[in-house]
Design an enzyme around this catalytic site. Structure first.
Site, PDB file in Angstrom:
ATOM      1  N   HIS A 344      -1.102  -4.421  -3.297  1.00  0.00           N
ATOM      2  CA  HIS A 344      -1.332  -4.199  -4.731  1.00  0.00           C
ATOM      3  C   HIS A 344      -1.496  -5.532  -5.454  1.00  0.00           C
ATOM      4  CE1 HIS A 344       2.755  -5.409  -6.010  1.00  0.00           C
ATOM      5  NE2 HIS A 344       3.209  -4.727  -4.961  1.00  0.00           N
ATOM      6  N   CYS A 361       6.013  -5.485  -0.222  1.00  0.00           N
ATOM      7  CA  CYS A 361       4.584  -5.174  -0.348  1.00  0.00           C
ATOM      8  C   CYS A 361       3.743  -6.438  -0.269  1.00  0.00           C
ATOM      9  CB  CYS A 361       4.307  -4.488  -1.684  1.00  0.00           C
ATOM     10  SG  CYS A 361       5.033  -2.858  -1.843  1.00  0.00           S
TER      11      CYS A 361
END
Length: 439
Positions: A344, A361
């Site tokens: 992301h 992430c």
């Protein structure tokens, strides 16, 4: 299984036979003896038992099987509807007449025919068999019988599947099928699901629990081809007294090959498209101060994506009030596990390409995250290396974490399915027993 044995000459054959000439003419020969099982007039025949046709003193030239009034007819909506209940994901389209047809296989000397697939519960079945003797005289025999209906609460239904028809997917995409009831006769259900592809491959099914089964090829799919999954579930006895009631067909496309790699040590993410590198992104993955903040290493698959997503650590076991609690609004998020991992955009991270600082992430610049979001298919491989937390096979779609030998050994059938050939390994039929049929 009881049978009916008829000895018929051309003179007493139903149709298409030459009835001229006296018995003993050169065109006669020995009469053909044809036997069909289940027998004519049988009722409550178990739908998971095969139809067999045998011929003595001749060869089988044609067998036609028709079904009517089956339970799938009563349950299906208008043609073209998916068959899934409102709110369900991925229930596949009901099969058409051609797919529902009961095909069969002849032995080498063409004296025995056996059906390939099980029958629809609660249906009226007509078997018309044609055979001919050495003189070319034809004999036609018919058996009409009915199959046992599935009991309420014991009707195996397809709950969801990934992908769904008309999807375009990445080369790593498995076929994931979820059922509404537990399956105990796993080998029979595996054998009832036929996977074909335009390019040759071999693959196998593995079970994760009693209600989810996953098909994976030995190697990634060849790109740019069509894959079809014919789920011949109607009549399969999934557990004792539990029968599938409907067939399903799934058609999807494998698109271009896109394989991405993230190296924990170099802090880079590279993307290869059809064997050529097309992107090289700076990234920052999990800081690895805890297991939860360690990005998983291994072969992942992209699963779903969100243009905007709220990431709340409470969903991965770090509740509000905890010193490490976070709640972030992120853009261009692409999921690749079920343990909270997404690529992301992270415009707040000033050390992309330099250090691993995230909660797990892979962080990217907004521009790079947008590119990956816009150019990812479900099922694209994403390989991450260099961390000490290995991806579990059942974490998201971590199915490529099993070697092929291990994957094949976990198949209940235990034999690879060659997807450029019709049929599937194993048998969808149950064993004949005391409840085979009643008269």
């Amino acid at each position: 299984m009881a049978g009916v044995s008829l000895v018929l000459t051309a003179a007493c054959s139903g149709s298409g036979a030459d009835t001229t000439g006296a018995e003993g003419d050169s065109g006669g020969g020995d009469p053909v003896e044809v036997q069909i099982s289940p027998e004519d007039g049988a009722t409550e025949v178990r739908p998971d038992l095969p139809i067999t046709v045998t011929a003595a003193n001749g060869t089988i030239t044609d067998v036609q099987v028709t079904q009517s009034g089956g339970e799938s007819d009563a349950q299906n909506g208008p043609e073209g509807e998916t068959g899934a209940s409102e709110g369900e994901e991925g229930g596949e389209e009901e099969a058409g007449d051609a797919f529902d047809a009961i095909t069969g296989t002849l032995n080498e000397d063409e004296t025995e025919w056996t059906s390939d697939w099980t029958l629809t519960p609660g249906s009226q079945v007509t078997v018309t068999a044609t055979a001919e003797n050495e003189g070319g005289e034809e004999t036609e025999v018919v058996s009409e019988f009915s199959t046992l209906a599935a009991t309420a609460g014991q009707r195996l239904e397809l709950q969801s599947n990934f992908p769904v028809s008309d999807d375009t997917v990445g080369v790593g995409m498995p076929v994931i099928v979820n059922f509404d009831l537990p399956v105990q006769n796993k080998a029979a259900v595996e054998a009832a699901m036929e996977v074909t592809s335009e390019q040759p491959a071999e693959g196998a099914w593995n079970w994760f629990g009693d209600q989810m089964v996953v098909f994976r090829p030995k190697e990634y799919w060849e790109p740019n081809q069509k894959v079809t999954v014919n789920m011949h579930l109607a009549g399969v006895q999934a557990s004792e007294g539990v029968y599938g009631v409907e067939n399903h067909q799934l058609d999807f496309e494998v698109g271009r090959s896109q394989i991405s790699t993230i190296d924990s040590d170099t802090h880079r993410m590279t993307v290869e498209r059809d064997g050529e590198q097309v992107q090289d992104f700076p990234t920052s993955i999990g800081k690895a101060t805890t297991r939860a903040y360690t990005t998983t290493s291994g072969t992942h698959l992209t699963m779903e994506k969100y243009q905007h997503l709220v990431m709340d650590s409470a969903t991965v076991g770090i509740p509000e009030g905890h010193p490490e609690y976070y709640k972030l609004d992120v853009n261009y998020a692409v999921r690749f596990s079920n343990s909270g991992e997404f690529t992301h955009a992270a415009p707040w991270n000033g050390q992309l390409g330099e250090a691993n600082l995230s909660h797990g992430c892979p962080n990217l610049s907004t521009e790079d995250a947008k590119w990956f979001y816009e150019n990812s298919y479900m099922g694209d491989p994403l390989v991450i290396t260099g961390t000490d937390r290995e991806l579990e096979v059942d974490n998201g779609w971590g199915y490529w974490q099993r070697s092929w030998d291990e994957w094949l050994s976990n198949s209940e059938v235990g034999e690879a399915d060659k997807t450029d050939e019709a049929g599937s390994p194993g048998s969808p039929f149950g064993e004949a027993g005391e409840s085979g049929e009643t008269e």
